[in-house]
Scaffold this motif. Structure first.
Motif, PDB file in Angstrom:
ATOM      1  N   GLU A   1      -4.291  12.097  -1.347  1.00 19.02           N
ATOM      2  CA  GLU A   1      -4.578  11.030  -0.394  1.00 19.02           C
ATOM      3  C   GLU A   1      -4.050   9.704  -0.905  1.00 19.02           C
TER       4      GLU A   1
ATOM      5  N   ALA B   1       0.128   4.090   1.177  1.00 18.28           N
ATOM      6  CA  ALA B   1       0.049   4.739   2.485  1.00 18.28           C
ATOM      7  C   ALA B   1       1.114   4.197   3.436  1.00 18.28           C
TER       8      ALA B   1
ATOM      9  N   ASN C   1      -2.207  10.835  -6.144  1.00 17.77           N
ATOM     10  CA  ASN C   1      -3.595  10.769  -6.583  1.00 17.77           C
ATOM     11  C   ASN C   1      -3.905   9.331  -6.962  1.00 17.77           C
ATOM     12  N   ALA C   2      -5.088   9.091  -7.493  1.00 16.07           N
ATOM     13  CA  ALA C   2      -5.515   7.718  -7.747  1.00 16.07           C
ATOM     14  C   ALA C   2      -4.662   7.017  -8.781  1.00 16.07           C
TER      15      ALA C   2
ATOM     16  N   THR D   1      -4.923   6.058  -0.643  1.00 24.68           N
ATOM     17  CA  THR D   1      -6.035   5.197  -0.210  1.00 24.68           C
ATOM     18  C   THR D   1      -5.766   3.742  -0.619  1.00 24.68           C
ATOM     19  N   THR D   2      -6.124   3.401  -1.854  1.00 27.95           N
ATOM     20  CA  THR D   2      -5.960   2.009  -2.302  1.00 27.95           C
ATOM     21  C   THR D   2      -4.777   1.841  -3.252  1.00 27.95           C
ATOM     22  N   GLN D   3      -4.000   2.880  -3.493  1.00 30.82           N
ATOM     23  CA  GLN D   3      -2.891   2.773  -4.440  1.00 30.82           C
ATOM     24  C   GLN D   3      -1.839   1.780  -3.942  1.00 30.82           C
TER      25      GLN D   3
ATOM     26  N   PRO E   1       0.830  -1.202   0.000  1.00 24.27           N
ATOM     27  CA  PRO E   1       0.000   0.000   0.000  1.00 24.27           C
ATOM     28  C   PRO E   1       0.867   1.256   0.000  1.00 24.27           C
TER      29      PRO E   1
END
Length: 373
Positions: A268, A238, A312-313, A270-272, A236
């Motif tokens: 953010e 994060a 970003n995503a 998140t799921t990256q 992840p």
């Protein structure tokens, strides 16, 4: 739930190299068998009786030709610059074809119930004037021209198959190389960095500095991540950013007040997902001059470090800067850890990343941009 490891991400059923090569050859020979039946049934070259003796004769030599090219002549002689051996091997295959065809034709004529047209064909092509052709350079040229029509397809298949084998080996070596590089980078968290951090921790504990427990906590988190969470092909984003923040927190704790360290994150996570320990070498080697006591740069001299992550995503970017009061010869790009990290970027994110490094005597700027799958 524990992060998946490299071993768990591999397919559960894997063929050995020998089994894969055997299946590849089996598929090729099925194709070749169909080719030779079609070739010997063409409108201007057909027989009233069975054609399998002629097909088996040609197939038998096609097997020999394929294996000689793919496993000996091409890899061991031609591609290694042994052109004389490769030429002798090609000539040897020319003579081997004539001996093979002559022997098979004589056996078929002696023991098989062939129709008259097949008998005449085998005798005319492979038996008549055998010794005269075998000893004549012009005769060998005729044999070669005759072979091209029958064996050009297996020769092309041989080169194609060899290309596939080489590509498969290249991919295997790249995966192995990536695993070695990841292990190298994990080991680079970092003997020198750990030495200086433990030295700083010793001084803090000797002076009963209140920052000592924080150093222990951040160092423990760094070691936990590198030892237990980086076996996966992707982690992840994060968690990777938390690792960078722990590292920078340690640097702040062990650096003097003259060294300013700023870190910001926009966007953010998140799921990256990101390859583990990919960004850290760029950040860690930013601080290398402060620990280099062989230069004129001393830890007490003013320096400013900034780190900015933009997420970003679909992408993540990292911008690093270093400004120091003392001049330093440009050497960041040539650092082994930085070179290895750039290599990992090229292998793991081909065509989906940019890396710009600009370095002068007093300043350094690094910009990394990665498009996430």
């Amino acid at each position: 739930m524990p992060a998946p490891t490299l071993a768990s991400l591999r397919p559960r059923f894997q063929l050995s190299t020998a089994a894969a090569a055997g299946l590849l050859q089996l598929g090729l020979w099925v194709v070749m068998l169909g080719f030779y039946f079609a070739w010997n049934n063409r409108p201007n070259f057909s027989f009233s009786g069975p054609i399998w003796p002629l097909v088996l004769l040609q197939m038998g030599f096609a097997v020999l030709l394929f294996n000689a090219l793919v496993y000996l002549i091409i890899p061991h002689w031609l591609l290694r610059g042994h052109y004389g051996r490769a030429l002798l091997g090609a000539v040897g295959l020319l003579y081997a074809f004539q001996l093979w065809a002559y022997t098979c034709a004589r056996l078929a004529l002696a023991f098989l119930p062939l129709d008259a047209v097949m008998r005449r064909t085998l005798h005319a092509f492979y038996v008549a004037d055998f010794w005269t052709m075998l000893l004549s350079p012009f005769g060998q040229l005729q044999v070669l021209m005759g072979m091209l029509a029958v064996f050009l397809f297996p020769v092309l298949i041989s080169f194609l198959a060899y290309t596939l084998v080489v590509e498969r080996r290249r991919l295997h070596l790249e995966r192995h190389h990536l695993a070695l590089e990841l292990g190298f980078l994990k080991s680079q968290i970092n003997p020198q960095f750990l030495f200086h951090t433990l030295g700083s921790l010793l001084r803090l504990t000797q002076t009963r500095d209140a920052r000592a427990p924080d150093v222990v906590l951040h160092l423990a988190d760094l070691m936990r991540y590198t030892l237990y969470e980086t076996d996966a092909e992707r982690v992840p984003l994060a968690r990777e950013l938390e690792f960078l923040e722990d590292y920078l927190a340690l640097e702040r704790l062990r650096r003097p007040a003259t060294v300013e360290i700023a870190h910001t994150v926009s966007g953010e996570a998140t799921t990256q997902q990101l390859a583990p320990l990919l960004l850290h070498p760029f950040l860690e080697r930013l601080f290398a001059p402060l620990d280099d006591n062989d230069d004129d740069i001393l830890p007490e001299q003013p320096a400013r470090f900034t780190s900015h992550v933009q997420a970003n995503a679909a992408a993540v970017g990292l911008i690093l800067t270093r400004t120091s009061a003392a001049a330093r010869p440009p050497s960041y790009r040539t650092e082994p850890a930085v070179a290895a990290a750039l290599r990992r970027l090229a292998l793991q994110y081909p065509g989906r990343h940019t890396a710009h490094i600009s370095e002068a005597a007093h300043t350094l700027r690094v910009e990394i941009h990665i498009e996430l799958a």
